[in-house]
Scaffold this active site. Structure first.
Site, PDB file in Angstrom:
ATOM      1  N   THR A 154      14.858  58.580   4.426  1.00  0.00           N
ATOM      2  CA  THR A 154      14.271  57.811   3.322  1.00  0.00           C
ATOM      3  C   THR A 154      13.189  58.662   2.667  1.00  0.00           C
ATOM      4  OG1 THR A 154      14.728  55.688   4.328  1.00  0.00           O
ATOM      5  CG2 THR A 154      12.797  55.764   2.920  1.00  0.00           C
ATOM      6  N   ARG A 182      22.604  43.485   4.587  1.00  0.00           N
ATOM      7  CA  ARG A 182      21.365  43.781   5.305  1.00  0.00           C
ATOM      8  C   ARG A 182      20.276  44.216   4.303  1.00  0.00           C
ATOM      9  NH1 ARG A 182      18.300  48.874   6.336  1.00  0.00           N
ATOM     10  NH2 ARG A 182      16.964  48.354   8.097  1.00  0.00           N
ATOM     11  N   GLY A 204      11.636  54.565   8.661  1.00  0.00           N
ATOM     12  CA  GLY A 204      11.919  54.181  10.044  1.00  0.00           C
ATOM     13  C   GLY A 204      12.889  53.016  10.062  1.00  0.00           C
TER      14      GLY A 204
HETATM   15  N1  ASP Z   1      13.530  52.163   6.404  1.00  0.00           N
HETATM   16  C1  ASP Z   1      14.901  52.391   6.022  1.00  0.00           C
HETATM   17  C2  ASP Z   1      15.701  51.155   6.294  1.00  0.00           C
HETATM   18  O1  ASP Z   1      15.588  50.591   7.353  1.00  0.00           O
HETATM   19  C3  ASP Z   1      15.536  53.546   6.714  1.00  0.00           C
HETATM   20  C4  ASP Z   1      14.682  54.789   6.795  1.00  0.00           C
HETATM   21  O2  ASP Z   1      13.492  54.768   6.575  1.00  0.00           O
HETATM   22  O3  ASP Z   1      15.231  55.833   7.119  1.00  0.00           O
HETATM   23  O4  ASP Z   1      16.492  50.794   5.469  1.00  0.00           O
END
Ligand code: ASP
Length: 280
Positions: A154, A182, A204
């Site tokens: 991300t 989701r 995360g």
């Molecule tokens: N936070 C993002 C999510 O759960 C994924 C990520 O940060 O890599 O969609």
């Protein structure tokens, strides 16, 4: 003026020094160029500018290079928040759009500012964002091999402009293999938040970030007078209690940076015109 950008968690880069180096180099180039841009633009505009470049780089899991969900489709989420007006806008599960952060930015003046699914995609089309496939062959290969890439890359940015205004933006292709529908944290106040005192962008596991209300909590604590380091540390103590997996970048109104991640695998770069640092 300060700017900090992140490229999320890089599981793959821990085993692959070449990819890691490529990602670090990309972050350095983008943070430097975005700092130049910040000189003549607001924090909000600079955040949009930096996140757009991160979305355009297939090395990161946002825009081009996004992860694929369990049904084989890509759905992306992004949000932007102007600390000056305290307005947030975003798109959740948008499809076939090159730069979700730009659609989020476009939504800022609207009364309905956070759109999901088909509504977000339709809004993009109606506002000149043409259909664009953000799929890259590597993600399709991973998907077909039923392997999440663990490159939870991300992207995000927080900046303070010359007038002391703060903005934050976050964009994601999600976790990979999600159940369609989701909701990521990236377009919620748990994953991205800014006001006149502080700005935060998270990466995360979205479910952990939402359960912990990470970004909003850190900003609230700084607003109430807690130093940024203590605010982040306290919030991460709470995250640990739920065995959460997350990382943040944060800036307060005095330009103090703070970064923390639960598993020491986040990559980010910061620049204030003099000191350039890249971590991870
Ligand atoms: N936070 C993002 C999510 O759960 C994924 C990520 O940060 O890599 O969609």
């Amino acid at each position: 003026m300060k700017i900090i950008i992140h490229g999320g968690f890089f599981g793959e880069s821990h085993t692959d020094p070449v990819t890691k180096k490529k990602k670090q180099d990309a972050l350095i180039a983008i943070v430097k160029e975005s700092y130049e841009y910040l000189k003549t633009h607001t924090a909000l505009e600079a955040v949009m500018h930096a996140v757009t470049q991160l979305e355009d780089d297939p090395l990161f899991n946002a825009g081009i290079g996004s992860q694929i969900q369990s049904d084989g489709k890509i759905r992306m989420s992004a949000s932007i928040m102007d600390g000056k007006t305290q307005k947030m806008s975003g798109v959740i599960n948008i499809e076939e759009t090159k730069n979700p952060i730009q659609v989020a930015f476009k939504l800022l003046p609207f009364e309905d500012r956070i759109l999901g699914g088909e509504g977000a995609t339709n809004f993009a089309r109606m506002n000149g964002f043409e259909a664009f496939s953000t799929e890259i062959p590597q993600r399709r290969k991973e998907h077909e091999a039923k392997l999440a890439s663990h490159g939870l890359g991300t992207v995000g940015c927080v900046a303070v402009d010359k007038d002391g205004n703060i903005a934050a933006g976050t964009s994601t292709g999600g976790k990979g293999f999600e159940i369609p529908g989701r909701i990521s944290d990236s377009a919620t106040v748990a994953g991205n938040y800014a006001n006149a005192f502080c700005g935060v962008s998270c990466t995360g596991v979205g479910e952990d970030i939402v359960s912990n209300a990470t970004a909003a909590k850190i900003v609230t604590r700084v607003t109430d007078g807690m130093p940024i380091k203590d605010a982040v540390e306290k919030t991460f103590t709470e995250l640990k209690a739920i065995e959460g997996f997350a990382g943040v970048i944060a800036i307060d109104k005095d330009g103090n940076f703070y970064h923390k991640d639960s598993h020491v695998c986040m990559v980010y770069a910061k620049f204030d015109g003099n000191d350039l640092e890249v971590f991870g």
